[in-house]
Motif scaffolding. Structure first.
Motif, PDB file in Angstrom:
ATOM      1  N   LEU A 195       0.860  -1.184   0.000  1.00  0.00           N
ATOM      2  CA  LEU A 195       0.000   0.000   0.000  1.00  0.00           C
ATOM      3  C   LEU A 195       0.893   1.229   0.000  1.00  0.00           C
ATOM      4  O   LEU A 195       1.861   1.295   0.762  1.00  0.00           O
ATOM      5  N   ARG A 196       0.557   2.167  -0.847  1.00  0.00           N
ATOM      6  CA  ARG A 196       1.378   3.372  -0.976  1.00  0.00           C
ATOM      7  C   ARG A 196       0.501   4.605  -1.142  1.00  0.00           C
ATOM      8  O   ARG A 196      -0.647   4.522  -1.563  1.00  0.00           O
ATOM      9  N   ARG A 197       1.104   5.747  -0.874  1.00  0.00           N
ATOM     10  CA  ARG A 197       0.562   7.037  -1.296  1.00  0.00           C
ATOM     11  C   ARG A 197       1.371   7.404  -2.528  1.00  0.00           C
ATOM     12  O   ARG A 197       2.557   7.755  -2.417  1.00  0.00           O
ATOM     13  N   ALA A 198       0.756   7.295  -3.718  1.00  0.00           N
ATOM     14  CA  ALA A 198       1.495   7.500  -4.963  1.00  0.00           C
ATOM     15  C   ALA A 198       1.376   8.924  -5.488  1.00  0.00           C
ATOM     16  O   ALA A 198       2.332   9.474  -6.034  1.00  0.00           O
ATOM     17  N   ALA A 199       0.183   9.519  -5.353  1.00  0.00           N
ATOM     18  CA  ALA A 199      -0.060  10.858  -5.892  1.00  0.00           C
ATOM     19  C   ALA A 199       0.313  11.910  -4.851  1.00  0.00           C
ATOM     20  O   ALA A 199       0.264  11.646  -3.657  1.00  0.00           O
ATOM     21  N   PRO A 200       0.677  13.117  -5.324  1.00  0.00           N
ATOM     22  CA  PRO A 200       0.981  14.182  -4.363  1.00  0.00           C
ATOM     23  C   PRO A 200      -0.284  14.585  -3.609  1.00  0.00           C
ATOM     24  O   PRO A 200      -1.400  14.426  -4.113  1.00  0.00           O
ATOM     25  N   LEU A 201      -0.102  15.098  -2.391  1.00  0.00           N
ATOM     26  CA  LEU A 201      -1.238  15.617  -1.637  1.00  0.00           C
ATOM     27  C   LEU A 201      -1.690  16.920  -2.292  1.00  0.00           C
ATOM     28  O   LEU A 201      -0.858  17.712  -2.738  1.00  0.00           O
ATOM     29  N   PRO A 202      -3.021  17.182  -2.313  1.00  0.00           N
ATOM     30  CA  PRO A 202      -3.465  18.484  -2.821  1.00  0.00           C
ATOM     31  C   PRO A 202      -2.952  19.589  -1.906  1.00  0.00           C
ATOM     32  O   PRO A 202      -2.784  19.365  -0.704  1.00  0.00           O
ATOM     33  N   PRO A 203      -2.660  20.792  -2.457  1.00  0.00           N
ATOM     34  CA  PRO A 203      -2.154  21.871  -1.614  1.00  0.00           C
ATOM     35  C   PRO A 203      -3.166  22.211  -0.522  1.00  0.00           C
ATOM     36  O   PRO A 203      -4.373  22.124  -0.736  1.00  0.00           O
ATOM     37  N   LEU A 204      -2.671  22.545   0.662  1.00  0.00           N
ATOM     38  CA  LEU A 204      -3.535  22.926   1.781  1.00  0.00           C
ATOM     39  C   LEU A 204      -4.226  24.246   1.451  1.00  0.00           C
ATOM     40  O   LEU A 204      -3.583  25.210   1.064  1.00  0.00           O
ATOM     41  N   ALA A 205      -5.536  24.285   1.639  1.00  0.00           N
ATOM     42  CA  ALA A 205      -6.253  25.547   1.431  1.00  0.00           C
ATOM     43  C   ALA A 205      -5.833  26.544   2.512  1.00  0.00           C
ATOM     44  O   ALA A 205      -5.698  26.178   3.680  1.00  0.00           O
ATOM     45  N   MET A 206      -5.583  27.768   2.104  1.00  0.00           N
ATOM     46  CA  MET A 206      -5.131  28.803   3.058  1.00  0.00           C
ATOM     47  C   MET A 206      -6.203  29.886   3.119  1.00  0.00           C
ATOM     48  O   MET A 206      -6.663  30.360   2.089  1.00  0.00           O
ATOM     49  N   PRO A 207      -6.661  30.271   4.304  1.00  0.00           N
ATOM     50  CA  PRO A 207      -7.674  31.334   4.364  1.00  0.00           C
ATOM     51  C   PRO A 207      -7.107  32.629   3.775  1.00  0.00           C
ATOM     52  O   PRO A 207      -5.950  32.970   4.011  1.00  0.00           O
ATOM     53  N   VAL A 208      -7.920  33.344   2.995  1.00  0.00           N
ATOM     54  CA  VAL A 208      -7.467  34.603   2.387  1.00  0.00           C
ATOM     55  C   VAL A 208      -7.742  35.729   3.381  1.00  0.00           C
ATOM     56  O   VAL A 208      -8.867  35.951   3.796  1.00  0.00           O
ATOM     57  N   LEU A 209      -6.689  36.444   3.778  1.00  0.00           N
ATOM     58  CA  LEU A 209      -6.829  37.452   4.819  1.00  0.00           C
ATOM     59  C   LEU A 209      -7.515  38.719   4.312  1.00  0.00           C
ATOM     60  O   LEU A 209      -8.249  39.364   5.050  1.00  0.00           O
ATOM     61  N   SER A 210      -7.307  39.054   3.022  1.00  0.00           N
ATOM     62  CA  SER A 210      -7.765  40.341   2.508  1.00  0.00           C
ATOM     63  C   SER A 210      -9.224  40.286   2.015  1.00  0.00           C
ATOM     64  O   SER A 210      -9.560  40.910   1.040  1.00  0.00           O
ATOM     65  N   ARG A 211     -10.070  39.483   2.671  1.00  0.00           N
ATOM     66  CA  ARG A 211     -11.475  39.470   2.262  1.00  0.00           C
ATOM     67  C   ARG A 211     -12.371  39.400   3.450  1.00  0.00           C
ATOM     68  O   ARG A 211     -11.989  38.851   4.477  1.00  0.00           O
TER      69      ARG A 211
END
Ligand code: MD3
Ligand code: FE
Length: 211
Positions: A195-211
């Motif tokens: 068993l493996r993790r083959a694909a990259p992890l999706p980028p972590l969502a970052m809250p947008v400060l300027s909204r």
């Protein structure tokens, strides 16, 4: 027991009932996604037969090594990951990020696997988890270079090993399988599931400060 390199062997981690259940799942999957002999990029047939489970599996052909979502002969998706394997990964590796690839190797009498490294995955910080079923393998574990000293270990039916830390990129192979050492696999032989993790992890969502 974990050694200094991050290699963990859990002898008999799966009970006889769990081994039989997992074997049934693997053989059910193989009716839809048949075991087949892959060739190396150099064109040599491998001595193991392979199939896959889960979203992705490892394929090898004249074009090279990679992970694919479809069986190369049937063009269909790989069968689902057996629940027992999902649970094992959640318990031993990461309950938050599931394995996305299950590579199944079938060793009929005489099959072996030469010394190699697993380096076709996107993120080596995830360990590889291996489950052995059927006949006992004489497994060889080396170090980070081909020349590093190696040790020989037995992997028996129900044994689980975890290749974490530095051992994740260690050279390893299967010297041989001892015929008749288990009665689990119909027709004899050994099945290993990694068993493996083959694909990259999706980028972590970052809250947008300027909204
Ligand atoms: C050590 N399979 O599929 S499993 C493979 O028994 C492979 O079929 C062997 O090597 C088999 O790539 C060995 C144990 C294993 C798996 C991955 C490793 C050992 C490993 C990765 C790094 C170091
Ligand atoms: Fe390997």
């Amino acid at each position: 027991m974990r050694d200094q390199t991050g290699f963990v062997l859990l002898p008999g981690r799966l009970s006889p009932d769990e081994q039989a259940d997992l074997l049934a799942c693997v053989l059910a999957g193989a009716r839809d996604a048949p075991f087949h002999v892959q060739t190396t990029p150099g064109g040599k047939p491998m001595s193991v037969e392979t199939t896959g489970l889960g979203p992705l599996s490892w394929v090898s052909d004249r074009l090279g090594y990679r992970y694919e979502a479809l069986h190369p002969l049937t063009g269909r998706p790989w069968p689902p990951m057996p629940p027992l394997l999902e649970t094992l990964w959640a318990q031993l590796v990461d309950p938050a990020v599931p394995a996305d690839a299950g590579l199944v190797n079938l060793y009929r009498p005489g099959a072996r696997m030469g010394l190699h490294r697993d380096e076709d995955e996107a993120d080596f910080t995830f360990p590889v988890l291996s489950v052995s079923l059927g006949d006992t393998a004489l497994f060889r574990l080396g170090g980070l270079t081909r020349k590093a000293p190696t040790r020989s270990l037995r992997l028996a039916s129900g044994d689980v090993c975890l290749l974490a830390g530095e051992s994740r990129l260690a050279y390893h192979g299967v010297d041989r399988v001892i015929p008749g050492s288990s009665r689990l696999v119909p027709g004899g032989g050994r099945i290993n599931i990694t068993l493996r993790r083959a694909a990259p992890l999706p980028p972590l969502a970052m809250p947008v400060l300027s909204r």
